[in-house]
Design a protein around this motif. Structure first.
Motif, PDB file in Angstrom:
ATOM      1  N   THR A 123     -39.687 -30.038 -13.452  1.00 22.76           N
ATOM      2  CA  THR A 123     -40.560 -29.476 -12.296  1.00 22.76           C
ATOM      3  C   THR A 123     -42.050 -29.626 -13.352  1.00 22.76           C
ATOM      4  O   THR A 123     -42.132 -30.084 -14.486  1.00 22.76           O
ATOM      5  CB  THR A 123     -40.518 -28.074 -11.997  1.00 22.76           C
ATOM      6  OG1 THR A 123     -41.439 -27.401 -11.357  1.00 22.76           O
ATOM      7  CG2 THR A 123     -40.637 -27.184 -13.571  1.00 22.76           C
ATOM      8  N   GLY A 148     -41.472 -20.939  -5.148  1.00 26.37           N
ATOM      9  CA  GLY A 148     -41.132 -21.724  -4.139  1.00 26.37           C
ATOM     10  C   GLY A 148     -41.180 -23.157  -4.681  1.00 26.37           C
ATOM     11  O   GLY A 148     -40.810 -24.209  -3.841  1.00 26.37           O
ATOM     12  N   GLN A 149     -42.093 -23.546  -5.706  1.00 27.95           N
ATOM     13  CA  GLN A 149     -42.171 -25.020  -6.285  1.00 27.95           C
ATOM     14  C   GLN A 149     -40.813 -25.564  -6.464  1.00 27.95           C
ATOM     15  O   GLN A 149     -39.763 -24.937  -6.958  1.00 27.95           O
ATOM     16  CB  GLN A 149     -42.844 -24.624  -7.485  1.00 27.95           C
ATOM     17  CG  GLN A 149     -43.151 -26.026  -8.282  1.00 27.95           C
ATOM     18  CD  GLN A 149     -44.115 -25.774  -9.690  1.00 27.95           C
ATOM     19  OE1 GLN A 149     -44.961 -24.904  -9.461  1.00 27.95           O
ATOM     20  NE2 GLN A 149     -43.952 -26.645 -10.480  1.00 27.95           N
ATOM     21  N   PRO A 150     -40.712 -26.842  -6.175  1.00 25.51           N
ATOM     22  CA  PRO A 150     -39.506 -27.514  -6.247  1.00 25.51           C
ATOM     23  C   PRO A 150     -38.903 -27.838  -7.743  1.00 25.51           C
ATOM     24  O   PRO A 150     -39.621 -27.993  -8.659  1.00 25.51           O
ATOM     25  CB  PRO A 150     -39.743 -28.965  -5.685  1.00 25.51           C
ATOM     26  CG  PRO A 150     -40.869 -28.913  -4.956  1.00 25.51           C
ATOM     27  CD  PRO A 150     -41.824 -27.756  -5.552  1.00 25.51           C
ATOM     28  N   LYS A 204     -34.059 -32.789  -5.672  1.00 28.16           N
ATOM     29  CA  LYS A 204     -34.141 -31.280  -5.519  1.00 28.16           C
ATOM     30  C   LYS A 204     -33.183 -30.488  -5.540  1.00 28.16           C
ATOM     31  O   LYS A 204     -32.159 -30.762  -4.585  1.00 28.16           O
ATOM     32  CB  LYS A 204     -35.269 -30.792  -4.373  1.00 28.16           C
ATOM     33  CG  LYS A 204     -35.670 -29.464  -4.074  1.00 28.16           C
ATOM     34  CD  LYS A 204     -36.607 -29.664  -3.115  1.00 28.16           C
ATOM     35  CE  LYS A 204     -36.940 -28.077  -2.813  1.00 28.16           C
ATOM     36  NZ  LYS A 204     -37.980 -27.889  -1.558  1.00 28.16           N
ATOM     37  N   THR A 207     -35.359 -23.954  -6.066  1.00 30.50           N
ATOM     38  CA  THR A 207     -37.004 -23.843  -5.840  1.00 30.50           C
ATOM     39  C   THR A 207     -37.360 -22.631  -6.983  1.00 30.50           C
ATOM     40  O   THR A 207     -36.369 -21.878  -7.377  1.00 30.50           O
ATOM     41  CB  THR A 207     -37.224 -23.001  -4.751  1.00 30.50           C
ATOM     42  OG1 THR A 207     -36.713 -22.002  -4.201  1.00 30.50           O
ATOM     43  CG2 THR A 207     -37.186 -24.281  -3.540  1.00 30.50           C
TER      44      THR A 207
END
Length: 244
Positions: A123, A148-150, A204, A207
């Protein structure tokens, strides 16, 4: 303590050992009390490493006195001898217990060379806590970000653990890349892969969140033959693609 149900595969012991080492690293981040008796009763969240620090008895002696073999699984309520002579083997042929070397005792000269394998950043974000070789130090890097960031797979491999049974790591994913490498991704908000699933590099998988953490972050570990090594030594400059 058993760390949750893992997928049934030929590498179960390797994964159990890796999880045990993860727990050892986690135990060092919290204060450890003292115990002065000769018998210790295992409590929820205990590991052999934590009990070793609390009682002043080495992990090797604890395992020997109580007949515990790798991956050093213990159970809540189990009574462990913490002082006295080592347990005598019942058979004439002494049993041989594999020696586990803590990451802090493994010299960096034994780490794999840079460029042996390509890794991607899991990330983007500021590294707020770096890797440490000290006993009880951080065995990975912590990357700050937004909820919520991948989170991406640092390399292609097979998912061998998805769960939240490991105290201190929250929602955790572990990926086995080959016989030598395992990566771990902790404190996730949501997990988007399943046990036994094959993943591609850059796929991905989760999260970012703050499960079992004081703030939103990703705790990322890179392990070589069960030993935690510094990810920053092997990752490309942040924002760049691997050159190897």
């Amino acid at each position: 303590m058993h760390a949750g149900r893992l997928t049934r595969n030929p590498f179960r012991l390797v994964i159990c050992l890796a999880i045990g080492l993860l727990l050892a690293g986690c135990a060092g981040s919290k204060p450890v009390g003292k115990f002065t008796g000769s018998v210790y009763t295992v409590k929820r969240g205990d590991t052999l490493y934590r009990i070793s620090r609390m009682t002043g008895t080495s992990v090797k002696n604890l395992a020997s006195m109580n007949g515990i073999s790798p991956p050093y699984t213990i159970a809540v309520g189990q009574r462990l001898r913490v002082k006295g002579a080592a347990k005598t083997a019942a058979s004439k042929t002494p049993s041989r217990t594999a020696k586990v070397t803590p990451s802090s005792a493994v010299p960096t000269s034994s780490w794999p060379p840079v460029g042996q394998r390509c890794w991607r950043w899991p990330t983007n974000g500021k590294v707020i806590l770096g890797y440490s070789t000290s006993e009880g130090g951080n065995k990975g890097i912590d990357i700050a970000g937004s909820r919520g960031q991948p989170i991406y797979a640092a390399g292609a491999g097979k998912v061998v653990y998805v769960g939240n049974q490991l105290r201190g790591y929250g929602n955790l994913i572990m990926i086995k890349h080959n016989e030598d490498y395992i990566t771990a991704y902790a404190h996730n908000e949501t997990m988007l892969v399943n046990n036994g699933q094959s993943v591609k590099a850059g796929q991905k998988i989760a999260t970012m969140g703050s499960s079992d953490a004081a703030s939103v972050r990703l705790h990322f570990q890179l392990r070589y033959r069960a030993t935690a090594i510094d990810p920053l030594r092997y990752l490309p400059p942040q924002g760049s693609a691997p050159k190897c």
